[in-house]
Design an enzyme around this catalytic site. Structure first.
Site, PDB file in Angstrom:
ATOM      1  N   HIS A  66      37.967  58.300 -24.780  1.00  0.00           N
ATOM      2  CA  HIS A  66      39.449  58.690 -24.700  1.00  0.00           C
ATOM      3  C   HIS A  66      40.311  58.128 -25.856  1.00  0.00           C
ATOM      4  O   HIS A  66      41.265  58.248 -26.095  1.00  0.00           O
ATOM      5  CB  HIS A  66      39.982  58.400 -23.378  1.00  0.00           C
ATOM      6  CG  HIS A  66      39.428  59.116 -22.438  1.00  0.00           C
ATOM      7  ND1 HIS A  66      39.899  59.526 -21.150  1.00  0.00           N
ATOM      8  CD2 HIS A  66      38.266  59.845 -22.185  1.00  0.00           C
ATOM      9  CE1 HIS A  66      39.081  60.171 -20.297  1.00  0.00           C
ATOM     10  NE2 HIS A  66      38.186  60.515 -21.160  1.00  0.00           N
ATOM     11  N   ASP A 114      32.684  58.371 -20.827  1.00  0.00           N
ATOM     12  CA  ASP A 114      33.661  58.094 -21.598  1.00  0.00           C
ATOM     13  C   ASP A 114      33.338  57.335 -22.675  1.00  0.00           C
ATOM     14  O   ASP A 114      33.607  55.885 -22.757  1.00  0.00           O
ATOM     15  CB  ASP A 114      35.132  57.353 -20.769  1.00  0.00           C
ATOM     16  CG  ASP A 114      36.377  56.936 -21.542  1.00  0.00           C
ATOM     17  OD1 ASP A 114      36.363  57.414 -22.663  1.00  0.00           O
ATOM     18  OD2 ASP A 114      37.071  56.303 -21.084  1.00  0.00           O
ATOM     19  N   GLY A 206      44.655  48.876 -23.038  1.00  0.00           N
ATOM     20  CA  GLY A 206      44.455  48.176 -24.489  1.00  0.00           C
ATOM     21  C   GLY A 206      43.264  47.707 -24.687  1.00  0.00           C
ATOM     22  O   GLY A 206      42.697  47.234 -25.865  1.00  0.00           O
ATOM     23  N   GLY A 209      37.370  50.744 -24.259  1.00  0.00           N
ATOM     24  CA  GLY A 209      36.431  50.496 -25.330  1.00  0.00           C
ATOM     25  C   GLY A 209      35.585  49.396 -25.529  1.00  0.00           C
ATOM     26  O   GLY A 209      34.496  49.367 -26.200  1.00  0.00           O
TER      27      GLY A 209
END
Ligand code: NAG
Ligand code: NAG
Ligand code: NAG
Length: 258
Positions: A66, A114, A206, A209
Site C-alpha cells: 500500500h 500487503d 508512517g 512497511g
C-alpha cells in the site's frame, strides 16, 4: 495491476484520516540508537519518506504494497544507512529502484497480502550502518507475549509531530484468537497476519512497511491499512513474512528480467 488512485487524492485522504482520529506512529516509543538497526530503510516517493522497509539482501528491500499504490517506480527511492532523515550522515545513501514488485494479491481495500519488494538499481554498499537482516522462513506463529522490536520515522504523537530520527518500540505479540475478538479486529486476522499489543506503545501508518523483528529475525511487516493507533482494542497488524516464503524467494531469485 492496481487502480491508480491519484497521489493528491491519497494525500487528502491521509490528511482527513489524521484529522478525524488520533493517529501516531511509533507512539510511545523512544529514539533508536543511531544506526543500531542497519537493516532499516526509508522508502521515499519524490524525496519524501512514505514508509519504512527492511533490507533483506544487498539488492532487495521488503516493505508494504500500500505504500506505493500511487507511485511509479521512477519516483521511488530507498534511503539506507540513515538515523536522521534530514541531516548529513556519512553512512547515508539514497538508492534508485529498478523494480517494485507488489504482492499479486494485494488490493487497496484490504490489509491482506500487503507486501512489496523493491529491487535497488545497484547493490547496497554494506557496512556497520547498512546490513541485511534475516527473515523468518519457518511458517509457524510467534508465541504470544514474545517481545518484538518495531522502528520507524512516522509521526510520534497524536498532535502529529514527525520525528527526523528513527524511533522504536518494543511490543508483545498478541495471540490471534484475542486479536480476532469482536471488540478487537473481529475476525480480520487471517493466519497470514499477526498482532502485537497497542496499549499506548504502537506502530502506525508512517511506520508501515517496516519490519517487526522478534529474536533478531524479521517476522512481520507493518501493514498500511488505516487504523486507530495506540488504542489497546485495535492491536497493530503485521503481515507474517513466513507465510509468503514462496513469493519472496521467487521474487528475490529474480526469474524475470534484470
Ligand atoms: C512526483 O513528482 C512528479 C513530478 O513532479 C509528479 O508528477 C508526481 O505526481 C509525483 N508523484 C507523487 C506520488 O507524488
Ligand atoms: C537515479 O535516477 C535519477 C533519475 O533517473 C538519475 O538522474 C540519477 O543519476 C540516479 N542515481 C543513481 C545513484 O543511480
Ligand atoms: C549484487 O549482489 C548479488 C548477490 O546478492 C550478486 O549476485 C550480484 O552479482 C551483485 N551485482 C552487482 C552489480 O554487483
Amino acid at each position: 495491476m492496481h487502480g491508480a488512485l491519484g497521489s493528491a487524492a491519497l494525500a487528502l485522504l491521509g490528511a482527513a484520516l489524521c484529522a478525524a482520529q488520533p493517529r501516531g506512529r511509533i507512539l510511545g516509543g523512544r529514539e533508536a540508537g543511531a544506526h543500531a538497526r542497519p537493516y532499516m530503510a526509508s522508502v521515499q516517493v519524490n524525496g519524501t519518506h512514505v514508509c519504512g522497509g527492511a533490507l533483506v539482501t544487498e539488492q532487495w528491500v521488503l516493505s508494504a504494497a500500500h505504500c506505493l499504490e500511487d507511485a511509479v517506480v521512477d519516483e521511488v527511492q530507498v534511503l539506507l544507512g540513515a538515523h536522521s532523515l534530514s541531516r548529513p550522515e556519512p553512512s547515508k545513501r539514497l538508492y534508485n529502484v529498478s523494480r517494485a514488485v507488489l504482492h499479486p494479491d494485494s488490493r487497496v481495500d484490504t490489509i491482506d497480502h500487503d507486501l512489496l519488494l523493491l529491487q535497488l538499481s545497484e547493490n547496497a554498499s554494506l557496512g556497520p550502518a547498512v546490513r541485511p537482516l534475516l527473515w523468518q522462513q519457518e511458517d509457524r506463529d510467534v508465541a504470544p507475549g514474545t517481545l518484538c522490536d518495531v522502528a520507524g520515522w512516522g509521526v510520534t504523537t497524536h498532535a502529529g509531530h514527525r520525528p527526523d530520527r528513527l524511533m522504536y518500540a518494543v511490543l508483545p505479540v498478541l495471540d490471534r484468537a484475542t486479536c480476532n475478538l469482536r471488540r478487537y479486529h473481529d475476525g480480520a486476522i487471517t493466519e497470514r497476519l499477526m498482532c502485537a499489543e497497542s496499549n499506548r506503545r504502537d506502530s502506525c501508518k508512517g511506520d508501515s512497511g517496516g519490519p517487526l523483528v522478534c529474536g533478531g529475525v524479521i517476522e512481520g511487516v507493518v501493514t498500511s491499512g488505516s487504523r486507530v493507533c495506540g488504542n489497546r482494542k485495535k492491536p497493530g497488524i503485521y503481515t507474517r513474512v513466513a507465510s509468503y516464503v514462496d513469493w519472496i524467494q521467487s521474487t528475490l531469485a529474480d526469474v524475470v528480467g534484470n
